[in-house]
Design a protein around this motif. Structure first.
Motif, PDB file in Angstrom:
ATOM      1  N   VAL A  80      15.546 -31.159  19.492  1.00 20.16           N
ATOM      2  CA  VAL A  80      16.876 -31.391  20.076  1.00 20.16           C
ATOM      3  C   VAL A  80      16.804 -32.442  21.178  1.00 20.16           C
ATOM      4  O   VAL A  80      17.715 -33.267  21.339  1.00 20.16           O
ATOM      5  CB  VAL A  80      17.457 -30.066  20.620  1.00 20.16           C
ATOM      6  N   ASN A  81      15.710 -32.441  21.921  1.00 24.77           N
ATOM      7  CA  ASN A  81      15.529 -33.382  23.037  1.00 24.77           C
ATOM      8  C   ASN A  81      14.696 -34.603  22.638  1.00 24.77           C
ATOM      9  O   ASN A  81      14.045 -35.205  23.492  1.00 24.77           O
ATOM     10  CB  ASN A  81      14.850 -32.659  24.204  1.00 24.77           C
ATOM     11  N   ARG A  82      14.745 -34.966  21.360  1.00 23.78           N
ATOM     12  CA  ARG A  82      13.898 -36.066  20.879  1.00 23.78           C
ATOM     13  C   ARG A  82      14.227 -37.405  21.534  1.00 23.78           C
ATOM     14  O   ARG A  82      13.383 -38.302  21.577  1.00 23.78           O
ATOM     15  CB  ARG A  82      14.000 -36.184  19.354  1.00 23.78           C
ATOM     16  N   ARG A  83      15.444 -37.582  22.034  1.00 24.00           N
ATOM     17  CA  ARG A  83      15.796 -38.839  22.712  1.00 24.00           C
ATOM     18  C   ARG A  83      15.418 -38.817  24.190  1.00 24.00           C
ATOM     19  O   ARG A  83      15.532 -39.840  24.868  1.00 24.00           O
ATOM     20  CB  ARG A  83      17.289 -39.123  22.551  1.00 24.00           C
ATOM     21  N   TRP A 124      10.989 -34.772  28.096  1.00 18.89           N
ATOM     22  CA  TRP A 124      11.191 -33.390  27.669  1.00 18.89           C
ATOM     23  C   TRP A 124      10.563 -33.156  26.297  1.00 18.89           C
ATOM     24  O   TRP A 124       9.903 -32.137  26.080  1.00 18.89           O
ATOM     25  CB  TRP A 124      12.685 -33.074  27.605  1.00 18.89           C
ATOM     26  N   HIS A 125      10.785 -34.089  25.396  1.00 17.24           N
ATOM     27  CA  HIS A 125      10.338 -33.964  24.012  1.00 17.24           C
ATOM     28  C   HIS A 125       8.837 -33.696  23.919  1.00 17.24           C
ATOM     29  O   HIS A 125       8.395 -32.722  23.290  1.00 17.24           O
ATOM     30  CB  HIS A 125      10.697 -35.259  23.264  1.00 17.24           C
ATOM     31  N   LYS A 126       8.046 -34.521  24.558  1.00 15.33           N
ATOM     32  CA  LYS A 126       6.601 -34.384  24.416  1.00 15.33           C
ATOM     33  C   LYS A 126       6.058 -33.160  25.134  1.00 15.33           C
ATOM     34  O   LYS A 126       5.091 -32.533  24.666  1.00 15.33           O
ATOM     35  CB  LYS A 126       5.898 -35.655  24.894  1.00 15.33           C
ATOM     36  N   ARG A 127       6.663 -32.775  26.240  1.00 19.85           N
ATOM     37  CA  ARG A 127       6.173 -31.610  26.977  1.00 19.85           C
ATOM     38  C   ARG A 127       6.521 -30.311  26.270  1.00 19.85           C
ATOM     39  O   ARG A 127       5.729 -29.359  26.253  1.00 19.85           O
ATOM     40  CB  ARG A 127       6.709 -31.628  28.408  1.00 19.85           C
ATOM     41  N   LEU A 128       7.703 -30.240  25.679  1.00 19.01           N
ATOM     42  CA  LEU A 128       8.074 -29.037  24.930  1.00 19.01           C
ATOM     43  C   LEU A 128       7.228 -28.896  23.673  1.00 19.01           C
ATOM     44  O   LEU A 128       6.819 -27.785  23.299  1.00 19.01           O
ATOM     45  CB  LEU A 128       9.567 -29.080  24.590  1.00 19.01           C
ATOM     46  N   HIS A 129       6.964 -30.019  23.018  1.00 20.84           N
ATOM     47  CA  HIS A 129       6.066 -29.974  21.855  1.00 20.84           C
ATOM     48  C   HIS A 129       4.669 -29.508  22.264  1.00 20.84           C
ATOM     49  O   HIS A 129       4.020 -28.742  21.543  1.00 20.84           O
ATOM     50  CB  HIS A 129       5.979 -31.357  21.197  1.00 20.84           C
ATOM     51  N   PHE A 130       4.209 -29.988  23.408  1.00 15.80           N
ATOM     52  CA  PHE A 130       2.900 -29.590  23.917  1.00 15.80           C
ATOM     53  C   PHE A 130       2.844 -28.079  24.112  1.00 15.80           C
ATOM     54  O   PHE A 130       1.870 -27.417  23.714  1.00 15.80           O
ATOM     55  CB  PHE A 130       2.641 -30.312  25.249  1.00 15.80           C
TER      56      PHE A 130
END
Length: 239
Positions: free
Chosen positions: A121-124, A128-134
């Protein structure tokens, strides 16, 4: 990108060690093998996505990202199915109470899915995107970490010890933020909060009437029904 390789190394080390020591074999139901292939596939996807982003191949990163979103759904389904299969067969690891194992695995995979979904959802919003994926990837390290720890010696708190090691990864990310940017990004607190809430929920549900009822429903008519859901199984025979 370094963190992705470290996480992949933990997974390979954990499962590779067990196989090398003869504690894991290929004599498992086909569903378990499919589960292993899909989950190891995610590790490869995660490393590839980090490499693509770090090297500026953003179109490839986006394309693989949509593949990953479908892949994650398959992981949720397989993670739950394999857990149910093992518990019904009375095959929970001996360092976990069967009811705990039944709740822990689905809770972990659903937490992974929630964090991964939030990252999509926060891919843009790259930070946020990379930290949540982490954080989502960190949740998946639980089984590998458990294979590296002396789990029999950690009974009856083996699950808590895995959690204690697992959260070191988000903490390391927070420290890296502090060192490089002088502050900790808010995404880490959401990720760490989700992981902590997962652990609390696992214990609350397992040792409640809901956990007992869930175990009874899942194991109905199967060998697992004869297993005490709150007793630690006997360890496998030596040799």
């Amino acid at each position: 990108m370094t963190s992705a390789f470290v996480m992949a190394a933990v997974v390979v080390a954990g499962f590779g060690l067990q196989f090398a020591m003869g504690r894991s074999t290929l004599a498992a139901p086909p569903l378990v093998h499919l589960h292993a292939i899909v989950f190891m596939g995610w590790v490869a996807i995660y490393v590839a996505q980090n490499w693509l982003a770090a090297t500026g191949h953003l179109e490839g990163h986006k394309t693989l990202g949509w593949v990953a979103s479908v892949w994650a759904i398959a992981m949720v389904v397989l993670g739950i199915l394999v857990t149910v299969l093992m518990v019904r067969r009375g095959g929970a690891p001996f360092f976990f109470q069967p009811a705990y194992f039944l709740v822990m695995n689905p809770a972990s995979i659903l937490t992974f899915a929630a964090l991964t979904g939030a990252a999509i959802v926060n891919r843009r919003r790259t930070a946020w995107h990379k930290r949540l994926h982490f954080c989502g990837m960190a949740v998946l390290l639980g089984p590998a970490i458990g294979r590296l720890l002396p789990m029999p010696l950690l009974i009856p708190h083996a699950g808590e010890w895995v959690f204690a090691v697992l959260i070191l990864f988000p903490f390391a990310g927070m420290l890296a933020d502090r060192r490089r940017q002088g502050r900790v990004h808010r995404a880490w607190f959401y990720g760490l909060g989700a992981i902590t809430a997962m652990m609390v929920a696992i214990n609350l549900v397992t040792f409640s009437p809901v956990g007992a009822a869930l175990y009874e429903v899942v194991t109905a008519g199967a060998p697992g029904a004869a297993v005490d859901p709150y007793a630690f199984p006997l360890p496998p025979p030596m040799g």
